[in-house]
Design an enzyme around this catalytic site. Structure first.
Site, PDB file in Angstrom:
ATOM      1  N   HIS A   1       0.863  -1.185   0.000  1.00  0.00           N
ATOM      2  CA  HIS A   1       0.000   0.000   0.000  1.00  0.00           C
ATOM      3  C   HIS A   1       0.897   1.233   0.000  1.00  0.00           C
ATOM      4  O   HIS A   1       1.675   1.427   0.930  1.00  0.00           O
ATOM      5  CB  HIS A   1      -0.908  -0.002   1.227  1.00  0.00           C
TER       6      HIS A   1
ATOM      7  N   ASN B   1      -4.819  -6.902   9.684  1.00  0.00           N
ATOM      8  CA  ASN B   1      -5.902  -7.687   9.086  1.00  0.00           C
ATOM      9  C   ASN B   1      -5.334  -8.502   7.917  1.00  0.00           C
ATOM     10  O   ASN B   1      -4.843  -7.907   6.966  1.00  0.00           O
ATOM     11  CB  ASN B   1      -6.995  -6.736   8.586  1.00  0.00           C
TER      12      ASN B   1
ATOM     13  N   ASP C   1       2.282  -7.194   2.333  1.00  0.00           N
ATOM     14  CA  ASP C   1       1.110  -6.405   2.762  1.00  0.00           C
ATOM     15  C   ASP C   1       1.580  -5.161   3.521  1.00  0.00           C
ATOM     16  O   ASP C   1       1.035  -4.806   4.573  1.00  0.00           O
ATOM     17  CB  ASP C   1       0.145  -7.245   3.608  1.00  0.00           C
TER      18      ASP C   1
END
Lengths: 344, 473
Positions: B78, B328, B355
């Site tokens: 991200h 998560n 992630d």
């Protein structure tokens, strides 16, 4: 999980009952898990001393004179907040109450910023109630004074567990819970009272049972098998009759109406029928079985009105015990944190 | 062992073509399956020669010192731009990637606004070019408009603009029929649909893996079934779609439970076109870290494979509820972490993806259950995996394939990791024998709060060369 992790070195305080081997090292009281049995006894002994102040047998204490105690409550609470406030006043503290309905997010200010503001306004002891489990640990990481947890989410309510123990030990023949069957009945999953009591009651050597509907006991079978602190076993059951049979103490917990909306319970009516604490159920309990409830009660749901108001009930004694126990906790953490009063 | 003579010296600036003479370092080439000491020569960014050395030629004697591998590929990161540049920018994210040894980064589309239109893809690629970083940014497009899970995003236009796959990531498509349609349509375009498998009905308000730690700490449980449910649904839909659309590919990202990895193992055995990745944090950390334990996952289970009780072990050494651990899917049990490692070893997991999920201090340094989920781990991935290698649980060669040919296979040939002579050099050089300390001063990401802060990790990245140009060094 230790309330002592962020703690300053213990400083010998003015605690009247301090004795070798059970010094109080905890600058914060965040849960009962970090307390050794001698430390729990120290709280109870100190509370007995404080009870004499409350009863008027001793003069008011000046232990916290000039020390700012701020009650920071993010959840509505009358009984706990007033109890802390009264306790602090008996110790001559300067008490400030901050209540807010919403969470820190809704207010737009972070919990740490709120803490820093209160610290700058003179808070030396922060008594904190918060809907999120673990929130007081975040504050304790940075707060320069002492933090006392007045209930965090479903995690812990250490002063409640200590006042429950104080109340029970007073009433138990011989003053000991060793081998006594103590049942916690109700919504165990969401209960900070149940969790904190599991630490103290097993430390006291009681035969602890937790009982409730399967949906509200999720995960506890595994904890019971592992043991509290990795060693102290307890018993989990959904069978109210088995739980109450031969019980020396039954502590009923409040059922929240939200549990129906969340699909965890069919109805309050069905709950009362299967898990409600009634005189009829108590017929099979040990003679002289005592009944407790941390309040506020839904009479006729988790506890029948005649039980709540009957001779077995310790409910009002629990409330009364709250003041001396919280006085004890406040004086112990203030001494451990080395907080001085006056202009300091 | 680490020989100073093999330490690369590069005069170029970041972004400039590299001249490089690496002599005798341990080279791992997952494309050919060969590893050993070698000399590597790069001129003006082009790989000129690779000369494998014989024993006694003065090269490295083993893989414990300086290692050369193809540049790493991250399938899941991200970068937060546009919309949350305080947490990360394309430039800071790519700098962090290069520091972690990555030369290719797949960027998830959950920016603000999301990458659900061709213009957003073009802007993202322009941002990467403007950053000056040679690290390759491969955009992932949204699967549904606005990542709202209601209707398909313009998948064809996104494909034409250069996306390498589609995903709604953290807002996984709950509607099974829509997910089936996305699989078909992406399959028609020859691109993978990437799912973050989570049954949201089971995770409303969830805070930590359902288990002993969540029970004791009073955190709302996050059941493993939330993941296995979604994985089972996805695989069932894939089995039907692939009959109509043979090019269909399903990629399941950051699998974290033994059950969901088993489901992928069975689906692969049945010949279905499914791939998956696991993260470094789900391999190495467990939920007991939230209670205050700080031992790696492989030390958190007994001989019998069952998770140990950190309370019984007196293994709680840090304050509980550190919000840097909120992620998560959540950190799972030691049993699940072991299953992630096993999946990597037996090929059930095709890749390790980071992630990388940076957040600002404002969003992260708060109550555990209110903190934004995510670990910004692109710089610590190599070190964490090397801890598993040092523990004797993961061969170095598997670590390398999981970060190179594995993810390249998931992407279907967009990137070809290796040492092709005459092509731009794309490689990472790291020293396994050297350790570094994780902390704000040693990290390039803007993200706040790495759970490994103040800990030392093995494997200092000495040099990252992407497309022949210097990315880190």
């Amino acid at each position: 999980m230790s309330g002592a992790i962020a703690g300053a070195p213990a400083t010998a305080g003015s605690v009247p009952t301090e004795a070798p081997g059970r010094a109080w090292p905890h600058r914060h009281l965040l849960d009962t898990d970090a307390l050794t049995w001698p430390q729990i006894q120290l709280v109870l002994d100190t509370a007995r001393h404080m009870a004499e102040i409350v009863s008027g047998a001793r003069p008011r204490s000046t232990a916290l004179r000039g020390i700012g105690v701020t009650n920071l409550f993010y959840e509505a609470s009358t009984r706990t907040r007033v109890s802390f406030e009264t306790a602090a006043k008996y110790l001559s503290a300067d008490v400030v109450n901050v209540s807010t309905g919403g969470s820190s997010i809704e207010k737009g200010e972070s919990l740490l910023d709120t803490m820093r503001t209160l610290e700058a306004l003179g808070a030396k002891v922060l008594v904190m109630r918060h809907a999120t489990s673990g929130a007081p640990y975040l504050v304790a990481r940075e707060f320069r004074g002492a933090v006392v947890n007045a209930g965090d989410g479903r995690h812990a309510h250490p002063t409640q567990a200590l006042l429950d123990l104080f109340t029970l030990v007073r009433r138990m023949p011989g003053g000991s819970l060793r081998g006594r069957k103590v049942v916690i009945l109700g919504d165990i999953l969401h209960s900070r009272v149940a969790r904190s009591n599991l630490w103290t009651l097993t430390a006291a050597g009681a035969d602890v049972w937790v009982c409730g509907p399967a949906t509200l006991l999720r995960g506890f079978e595994a904890w019971a098998a592992a043991g509290v602190g990795g060693e102290r076993r307890f018993t989990v059951t959904t069978d109210t009759a088995a739980a109450v049979r031969d019980a020396d103490v039954v502590m009923a917990l409040r059922i929240q109406k939200e549990r129906m909306a969340a699909g965890l319970l069919p109805s309050l009516h069905e709950y009362a029928a299967r898990f409600g604490l009634t005189e009829e159920r108590l017929m099979t309990a040990a003679e002289g079985c005592l009944v407790m409830h941390p309040g506020p009660m839904n009479e006729g749901v988790e506890i029948a009105a005649d039980v709540a108001g009957g001779p077995r009930s310790l409910v009002t004694e629990q409330v009364a015990s709250g003041v001396p126990v919280r006085m004890a906790v406040l004086s112990l953490v203030v001494a451990a944190a080395g907080i001085g009063g006056g202009a300091a | 062992m680490s020989a100073l003579a093999t330490r690369p010296k590069v005069d170029a600036e970041i972004g400039k073509a590299v001249d490089l003479d690496l002599s005798g370092a341990w080279l791992v080439d997952p494309a050919s399956g060969r590893e050993g000491p070698a000399d590597v020569v790069v001129r003006a960014g082009i790989l000129e020669s690779v000369t494998w050395l014989e024993a006694g030629d003065g090269g490295a004697e083993d893989d414990r010192g300086v290692v050369v591998a193809p540049g790493f590929i991250d399938l899941h990161a991200h970068l937060r731009e546009p919309g949350n540049e305080t947490a990360e920018t394309i430039a800071s994210g790519l700098a962090a990637a290069a520091h972690g040894g990555f030369t290719t980064v797949c960027a998830m589309p959950n920016t603000t606004p999301p990458i659900d239109r061709a213009a957003m893809v073009i802007a993202e690629l322009a941002g990467a070019a403007a950053s000056g970083s040679p690290v390759r940014l491969l955009p992932i497009g949204a699967a549904t408009l606005g990542r709202a899970g209601e209707q398909l995003a313009p998948l064809g236009e996104l494909a034409d603009a250069g996306v390498v796959g589609f995903s709604d990531d953290g807002a996984p498509v709950q509607h099974a029929e829509l997910f089936r349609n996305a699989l078909s349509y992406a399959g028609m375009l020859g691109l993978p649909l990437i799912d973050h498998p989570e049954d949201l009905a089971l995770t409303a308000g969830a805070e930590a893996n359902e288990g002993l730690v969540a029970t004791v700490l009073g955190l709302k449980g996050w059941p493993a079934a939330a993941e296995s449910n979604a994985v089972a649904r996805d695989i069932a839909l894939l089995a039907e779609v692939v009959r109509d659309v043979p090019g269909t590919r399903l990629h399941l990202t950051h699998l974290s439970t033994a059950g969901s990895l088993d489901a992928v193992r069975r689906a692969k055995a049945a010949g279905l076109p499914v791939t998956c990745d696991v993260t470094p944090h789900h391999l190495a950390l467990t939920d007991e870290w939230i209670a205050g334990a700080r031992r790696f996952a492989w030390a958190a289970h007994g001989e019998d494979g069952e998770a140990r009780d950190p309370w019984r072990d007196r293994g709680l050494v840090a304050a509980p509820y550190a919000s840097s651990l909120r992620v998560n899917p959540p950190l799972r049990s030691a049993v699940d972490a072991r299953a992630c490692l096993q999946a990597l070893l037996d090929g059930t997991a095709d890749a390790v993806a980071t992630d990388h999920a940076p957040h600002t201090q404002v969003d992260k340094d708060m109550e555990f259950g209110l903190a934004k989920p995510g670990i910004a781990g692109i710089e610590t991935a190599l070190g964490v995996l090397l801890e598993a290698v040092d523990a004797g649980l993961l061969p170095l060669s598997r670590l390398i394939t999981a970060l190179t040919t594995g993810p390249a296979g998931v992407l279907g040939g967009v990137v070809e990791p290796g040492f092709a002579i005459g092509a731009p050099a794309d490689l990472v050089v790291f020293d396994r024998a050297e350790r570094w300390t994780v902390g704000p001063d040693s990290l390039r990401t803007r993200g706040w709060g790495n759970p490994l802060a103040d800990r030392s990790l093995p494997g200092v990245v000495l040099l990252t060369v992407a497309g022949g140009r210097l990315a880190h060094g």
